[in-house]
Design an enzyme around this catalytic site. Sequence first.
Site, mmCIF file in Angstrom:
data_model
loop_
_atom_site.group_PDB
_atom_site.id
_atom_site.type_symbol
_atom_site.label_atom_id
_atom_site.label_comp_id
_atom_site.label_asym_id
_atom_site.label_seq_id
_atom_site.Cartn_x
_atom_site.Cartn_y
_atom_site.Cartn_z
ATOM 1 N N GLN A 1 0.831 -1.219 0.000
ATOM 2 C CA GLN A 1 0.000 0.000 0.000
ATOM 3 C C GLN A 1 0.860 1.262 0.000
ATOM 4 O O GLN A 1 0.717 2.133 -0.851
ATOM 5 C CB GLN A 1 -0.872 0.035 1.258
ATOM 6 N N ALA B 1 7.371 -5.179 5.081
ATOM 7 C CA ALA B 1 6.967 -5.505 6.451
ATOM 8 C C ALA B 1 6.026 -6.696 6.504
ATOM 9 O O ALA B 1 5.336 -7.009 5.537
ATOM 10 C CB ALA B 1 6.276 -4.291 7.086
ATOM 11 N N TYR C 1 3.369 -7.867 16.975
ATOM 12 C CA TYR C 1 3.597 -6.987 15.826
ATOM 13 C C TYR C 1 4.311 -5.702 16.287
ATOM 14 O O TYR C 1 5.335 -5.310 15.719
ATOM 15 C CB TYR C 1 2.264 -6.656 15.149
HETATM 16 N N1 LIG Z 1 -1.219 0.345 6.533
HETATM 17 C C1 LIG Z 1 -1.264 1.006 7.682
HETATM 18 O O1 LIG Z 1 -2.335 1.391 8.189
HETATM 19 C C2 LIG Z 1 0.033 1.330 8.406
HETATM 20 C C3 LIG Z 1 -0.039 2.128 9.537
HETATM 21 C C4 LIG Z 1 1.134 2.424 10.215
HETATM 22 C C5 LIG Z 1 2.348 1.942 9.764
HETATM 23 N N2 LIG Z 1 2.393 1.143 8.685
HETATM 24 C C6 LIG Z 1 3.696 0.640 8.262
HETATM 25 O O2 LIG Z 1 3.898 0.994 6.918
HETATM 26 C C7 LIG Z 1 4.710 0.005 6.285
HETATM 27 C C8 LIG Z 1 4.049 -0.461 5.008
HETATM 28 O O3 LIG Z 1 2.774 -0.979 5.337
HETATM 29 P P1 LIG Z 1 1.700 -1.315 4.204
HETATM 30 O O4 LIG Z 1 0.375 -1.055 4.787
HETATM 31 O O5 LIG Z 1 2.090 -0.658 2.919
HETATM 32 O O6 LIG Z 1 1.888 -2.903 4.116
HETATM 33 P P2 LIG Z 1 1.605 -3.889 2.879
HETATM 34 O O7 LIG Z 1 0.621 -3.305 1.948
HETATM 35 O O8 LIG Z 1 1.333 -5.232 3.473
HETATM 36 O O9 LIG Z 1 3.017 -3.917 2.149
HETATM 37 C C9 LIG Z 1 4.115 -4.591 2.698
HETATM 38 C C10 LIG Z 1 5.061 -4.889 1.577
HETATM 39 O O10 LIG Z 1 6.188 -5.558 2.136
HETATM 40 C C11 LIG Z 1 6.522 -6.628 1.257
HETATM 41 N N3 LIG Z 1 7.267 -7.640 1.990
HETATM 42 C C12 LIG Z 1 6.825 -8.527 2.922
HETATM 43 N N4 LIG Z 1 7.838 -9.297 3.333
HETATM 44 C C13 LIG Z 1 8.944 -8.901 2.634
HETATM 45 C C14 LIG Z 1 10.283 -9.320 2.624
HETATM 46 N N5 LIG Z 1 10.724 -10.344 3.397
HETATM 47 N N6 LIG Z 1 11.150 -8.684 1.799
HETATM 48 C C15 LIG Z 1 10.739 -7.679 1.003
HETATM 49 N N7 LIG Z 1 9.466 -7.237 0.957
HETATM 50 C C16 LIG Z 1 8.583 -7.844 1.777
HETATM 51 C C17 LIG Z 1 5.187 -7.142 0.751
HETATM 52 O O11 LIG Z 1 5.399 -7.902 -0.419
HETATM 53 P P3 LIG Z 1 4.465 -9.184 -0.716
HETATM 54 O O12 LIG Z 1 3.101 -8.627 -0.996
HETATM 55 O O13 LIG Z 1 5.121 -9.825 -1.879
HETATM 56 O O14 LIG Z 1 4.486 -10.019 0.527
HETATM 57 C C18 LIG Z 1 4.484 -5.810 0.489
HETATM 58 O O15 LIG Z 1 4.848 -5.295 -0.766
HETATM 59 C C19 LIG Z 1 4.919 -1.112 7.314
HETATM 60 O O16 LIG Z 1 6.181 -0.954 7.914
HETATM 61 C C20 LIG Z 1 3.832 -0.874 8.343
HETATM 62 O O17 LIG Z 1 4.256 -1.284 9.617
HETATM 63 C C21 LIG Z 1 1.270 0.829 7.966
#
Ligand SMILES: NC(=O)c1ccc[n+]([C@@H]2O[C@H](COP(=O)([O-])OP(=O)(O)OC[C@H]3O[C@@H](n4cnc5c(N)ncnc54)[C@H](OP(=O)(O)O)[C@@H]3O)[C@@H](O)[C@H]2O)c1
Length: 152
Positions: free
Chosen positions: A14, A59, A124
């Site tokens: 995302q 992540a 987490y």
């Molecule tokens: N979304 C929220 O509301 C929110 C709020 C606060 C903080 N955050 C933080 O923002 C960051 C991004 O979150 P997001 O919501 O964008 O998460 P997301 O949509 O789940 O994206 C996570 C990405 O990480 C990749 N990934 C997972 N394991 C990996 C690995 N071993 N090596 C390389 N890439 C890997 C995933 O690829 P695959 O799809 O191929 O697994 C996906 O592209 C995270 O650190 C999260 O803690 C998010």
Amino acid sequence: MISVKVAILGATGQLGSDLVETFGEDAIPLTRRDLDVTDPESFKILNELEPEVIINTAAYVRVDDAEVEVEKAFQVNAIGALNVAKACNELNAINVYISTDYVFDGAKGELYEEDDVPNPINVYGMSKYAGEVFTRNYSKKYYIITDLPTSS
Ligand SMILES: NC(=O)c1ccc[n+]([C@@H]2O[C@H](COP(=O)([O-])OP(=O)(O)OC[C@H]3O[C@@H](n4cnc5c(N)ncnc54)[C@H](OP(=O)(O)O)[C@@H]3O)[C@@H](O)[C@H]2O)c1
């Protein structure tokens, strides 16, 4: 205009995909297939790309599953952050770690500030906080970015 090469890890996620769009031509999108943060060998790809900034959005984000997949959560969010920090140092790149409000327990009842002490209350949050510590203690140049909870 100055151009800075920005590698975005977790580029299909995302936040990652939004950042790829935002940085446009300066973005170097890297999916998990390109670079798995848990695999130190896979960081070799960065040597030829020579990014000046690396934004680590890769992540394990499944909050409930993390309670049982503890090792997986720590492997990506904590050890992965350590691997990214080491790679950034080798490249002299700025390390940008994306954290989460889950590092706080939410008990403060008012807006959190940068100096508030984290107190994660689930796996987490603990894995992400460990990622923060690795980022802070191992990176030569870094930022830690998070969203801050306002209340419990
Ligand atoms: N979304 C929220 O509301 C929110 C709020 C606060 C903080 N955050 C933080 O923002 C960051 C991004 O979150 P997001 O919501 O964008 O998460 P997301 O949509 O789940 O994206 C996570 C990405 O990480 C990749 N990934 C997972 N394991 C990996 C690995 N071993 N090596 C390389 N890439 C890997 C995933 O690829 P695959 O799809 O191929 O697994 C996906 O592209 C995270 O650190 C999260 O803690 C998010």
